[in-house]
Write a protein that holds these residues in place. Structure first.
Motif, PDB file in Angstrom:
ATOM      1  N   VAL A 148      65.004  50.141  28.021  1.00  0.00           N
ATOM      2  CA  VAL A 148      65.998  49.408  27.223  1.00  0.00           C
ATOM      3  C   VAL A 148      65.318  48.683  26.072  1.00  0.00           C
ATOM      4  CG1 VAL A 148      67.539  47.413  27.265  1.00  0.00           C
ATOM      5  CG2 VAL A 148      67.715  49.134  29.053  1.00  0.00           C
ATOM      6  N   LEU A 149      64.247  47.983  26.372  1.00  0.00           N
ATOM      7  CA  LEU A 149      63.559  47.223  25.320  1.00  0.00           C
ATOM      8  C   LEU A 149      62.865  48.158  24.330  1.00  0.00           C
ATOM      9  CD1 LEU A 149      62.024  44.294  27.429  1.00  0.00           C
ATOM     10  CD2 LEU A 149      64.143  44.308  26.091  1.00  0.00           C
ATOM     11  N   ALA A 150      62.273  49.221  24.828  1.00  0.00           N
ATOM     12  CA  ALA A 150      61.571  50.147  23.930  1.00  0.00           C
ATOM     13  C   ALA A 150      62.552  50.816  22.967  1.00  0.00           C
ATOM     14  CB  ALA A 150      60.825  51.203  24.740  1.00  0.00           C
ATOM     15  N   ARG A 151      63.772  51.069  23.433  1.00  0.00           N
ATOM     16  CA  ARG A 151      64.776  51.672  22.542  1.00  0.00           C
ATOM     17  C   ARG A 151      65.280  50.675  21.513  1.00  0.00           C
ATOM     18  NH1 ARG A 151      68.135  55.091  27.124  1.00  0.00           N
ATOM     19  NH2 ARG A 151      66.698  56.872  27.211  1.00  0.00           N
ATOM     20  N   ALA A 152      65.336  49.428  21.887  1.00  0.00           N
ATOM     21  CA  ALA A 152      65.872  48.433  20.961  1.00  0.00           C
ATOM     22  C   ALA A 152      64.845  47.998  19.926  1.00  0.00           C
ATOM     23  CB  ALA A 152      66.369  47.213  21.743  1.00  0.00           C
ATOM     24  N   ALA A 153      63.585  48.036  20.289  1.00  0.00           N
ATOM     25  CA  ALA A 153      62.551  47.547  19.374  1.00  0.00           C
ATOM     26  C   ALA A 153      62.456  48.460  18.159  1.00  0.00           C
ATOM     27  CB  ALA A 153      61.213  47.487  20.098  1.00  0.00           C
ATOM     28  N   GLY A 154      62.692  47.907  16.994  1.00  0.00           N
ATOM     29  CA  GLY A 154      62.616  48.717  15.791  1.00  0.00           C
ATOM     30  C   GLY A 154      61.198  49.164  15.506  1.00  0.00           C
ATOM     31  N   ASP A 155      60.254  48.380  15.947  1.00  0.00           N
ATOM     32  CA  ASP A 155      58.857  48.618  15.613  1.00  0.00           C
ATOM     33  C   ASP A 155      58.226  49.641  16.561  1.00  0.00           C
ATOM     34  OD1 ASP A 155      56.450  47.166  14.067  1.00  0.00           O
ATOM     35  OD2 ASP A 155      55.829  47.709  16.099  1.00  0.00           O
ATOM     36  N   LYS A 156      57.683  50.715  15.995  1.00  0.00           N
ATOM     37  CA  LYS A 156      57.159  51.784  16.847  1.00  0.00           C
ATOM     38  C   LYS A 156      55.981  51.325  17.699  1.00  0.00           C
ATOM     39  CE  LYS A 156      55.259  56.478  16.827  1.00  0.00           C
ATOM     40  NZ  LYS A 156      55.303  56.395  18.304  1.00  0.00           N
ATOM     41  N   ARG A 157      55.100  50.529  17.081  1.00  0.00           N
ATOM     42  CA  ARG A 157      53.946  50.059  17.845  1.00  0.00           C
ATOM     43  C   ARG A 157      54.406  49.255  19.064  1.00  0.00           C
ATOM     44  NH1 ARG A 157      49.787  50.455  14.224  1.00  0.00           N
ATOM     45  NH2 ARG A 157      51.195  49.669  12.627  1.00  0.00           N
ATOM     46  N   LEU A 158      55.332  48.347  18.833  1.00  0.00           N
ATOM     47  CA  LEU A 158      55.847  47.535  19.932  1.00  0.00           C
ATOM     48  C   LEU A 158      56.528  48.411  20.975  1.00  0.00           C
ATOM     49  CD1 LEU A 158      56.593  44.875  21.316  1.00  0.00           C
ATOM     50  CD2 LEU A 158      58.526  44.668  19.749  1.00  0.00           C
ATOM     51  N   SER A 159      57.305  49.366  20.494  1.00  0.00           N
ATOM     52  CA  SER A 159      58.031  50.235  21.419  1.00  0.00           C
ATOM     53  C   SER A 159      57.070  51.018  22.322  1.00  0.00           C
ATOM     54  CB  SER A 159      58.911  51.191  20.616  1.00  0.00           C
ATOM     55  OG  SER A 159      59.673  51.993  21.480  1.00  0.00           O
ATOM     56  N   ASP A 160      56.040  51.566  21.713  1.00  0.00           N
ATOM     57  CA  ASP A 160      55.047  52.289  22.515  1.00  0.00           C
ATOM     58  C   ASP A 160      54.341  51.355  23.492  1.00  0.00           C
ATOM     59  OD1 ASP A 160      55.700  54.612  21.225  1.00  0.00           O
ATOM     60  OD2 ASP A 160      53.972  54.599  19.868  1.00  0.00           O
ATOM     61  N   ALA A 161      54.049  50.163  23.015  1.00  0.00           N
ATOM     62  CA  ALA A 161      53.366  49.201  23.883  1.00  0.00           C
ATOM     63  C   ALA A 161      54.229  48.841  25.086  1.00  0.00           C
ATOM     64  CB  ALA A 161      53.012  47.946  23.085  1.00  0.00           C
ATOM     65  N   LEU A 162      55.545  48.773  24.872  1.00  0.00           N
ATOM     66  CA  LEU A 162      56.440  48.440  25.982  1.00  0.00           C
ATOM     67  C   LEU A 162      56.429  49.536  27.047  1.00  0.00           C
ATOM     68  CD1 LEU A 162      59.296  46.900  23.867  1.00  0.00           C
ATOM     69  CD2 LEU A 162      58.195  45.749  25.796  1.00  0.00           C
ATOM     70  N   LEU A 163      56.374  50.774  26.613  1.00  0.00           N
ATOM     71  CA  LEU A 163      56.289  51.868  27.587  1.00  0.00           C
ATOM     72  C   LEU A 163      54.995  51.770  28.392  1.00  0.00           C
ATOM     73  CD1 LEU A 163      57.570  54.986  25.600  1.00  0.00           C
ATOM     74  CD2 LEU A 163      58.829  53.493  27.163  1.00  0.00           C
ATOM     75  N   GLU A 164      53.906  51.549  27.684  1.00  0.00           N
ATOM     76  CA  GLU A 164      52.612  51.452  28.368  1.00  0.00           C
ATOM     77  C   GLU A 164      52.598  50.247  29.305  1.00  0.00           C
ATOM     78  OE1 GLU A 164      50.204  53.315  28.901  1.00  0.00           O
ATOM     79  OE2 GLU A 164      48.970  51.792  29.907  1.00  0.00           O
TER      80      GLU A 164
END
Lengths: 202, 202
Positions: free
Chosen positions: B165-181
């Motif tokens: 949910v958070l990774a999809r909402a985060a506009g920032d790709k770096r942040l989104s990838d970091a959330l998955l990790e």
DNA sequence: TGTTATATATGATGATGATCATCTAATATG
DNA sequence: CATATTAGATGATCATCATCATATATAACA
């Protein structure tokens, strides 16, 4: 009518504040402009005197809600050592009270799914505040490099958000309560912290 | 016109299946009846020959989506020992591919927030399938009492859902990838499992 | 082959949506 | 006290919504 100096500013704030409650309750698309204005005891017409579009208000309401959660977290941890502060935030977040009060609760479980389908402006606003939230939690996690702490903080936040989202959706009370407890346990397991007792609210 | 025996049943299935994609993509309120029918190459009029209301279709589409995820999980873990099966599910769930494909992905991050605002029927449907999903993951978690395993499974699912949910909402790709990790790491920390590499998809 | 049953289409209805143009009343400023 | 200014209200527009009533076309069946 010519009104007191900043009557307009105050009214605008009232609209954003009430919208931030209403939208957390009903979802980012859950209230019409008429509904949103009614929350501030106004009729719909003046809406576009304050905001350039409905979406613009949603972004402002989201930002306000997330800022309030940040402030609330800082308040909860105030005066406590890091580990106690962390436990206080987690216990409050994963409480039945928070689950039962989406309107006053954290915007992440209430709105993140909608933001994922929104435009770049909403996503950027969201991402910026989420980074801030991660920083705050990271500051409470001991014995790690700054980067590891941020990592652990992001994981803890994800666990808390997922637990609340699922607990709210589960029709069954037993399951819903179990999800909150499972979330608390999971956060503990992630951070290796001890069991804790803490205050209510988001 | 009088059509082949179960033409109607097949069409109905097509509507539900396409709706289950479209609604995961756009949210439970994100598509009109006209849109929903267009997904199945039909016009809107016959909708109420198949479903008693739009809400009824949403519930069926939700159930189908969740059943598909259950089947997908069983497929992913097939033939693997428990621990490997668990890793396979987690790696697939917290992959960029799953984040980027909500329409074909798990219904929990896509629809749970909306279900939390829906009626008792949707909530019951949701709760029943969620229990099933918890059971399946619990079966992959070793060294615990059945009750502890269910607890741990619920925590792991919550972490995965929150991360997506958070990774999809985060506009920032770096942040989104970091959330998955961060989500992968958090699940590992919760269950004490080793690092793993696995297949894509939800 | 003609009739009937039914899958899907056409079209209507009334509610509600976002947005905009215009009006009104009250106060701040001269 | 007069007037300019503006917060907020009224009302309209045009689009879209869920739902329903009715029409049509064709395959199954007698």
């Amino acid at each position: 009518m010519r009104y007191p100096k900043d009557h307009g500013r105050q009214t605008r704030r009232r609209i954003v504040e009430n919208a931030s409650y209403g939208l957390r309750q009903n979802g980012a698309d859950g209230l019409s402009v008429v509904d949103l204005m009614k929350l501030a005891d106004l009729t719909h017409g003046s809406f576009y005197a304050y905001f350039k579009s409905r979406d613009a208000l949603v972004v402002e309401a989201l930002a306000l809600a997330m800022d309030r959660t940040v402030a609330h977290w800082l308040d909860l941890m105030q005066g406590l050592p890091a580990e106690k502060g962390f436990d206080a935030v987690v216990e409050a977040y994963l409480s039945p009270r928070h689950r039962n009060n989406p309107a006053r609760g954290c915007a992440l479980p209430a709105l993140a799914a909608d933001i994922g389908r929104s435009g770049p402006e909403a996503r950027r606003t969201f991402a910026g505040r989420l980074e801030k939230m991660i920083d705050i939690i990271a500051g409470l996690i001991p014995k790690r490099s700054p980067s590891d702490a941020r990592h652990a903080a992001a994981g803890a936040i994800a666990t808390m958000v997922g637990s609340i989202v699922l607990a709210r959706a589960a029709g069954d009370k037993r399951l819903s309560d179990a999800l909150l407890e499972a979330g608390r346990q999971a956060v503990r397991d992630q951070t290796g912290s001890a069991t804790a007792e803490a205050s209510p609210a988001d």
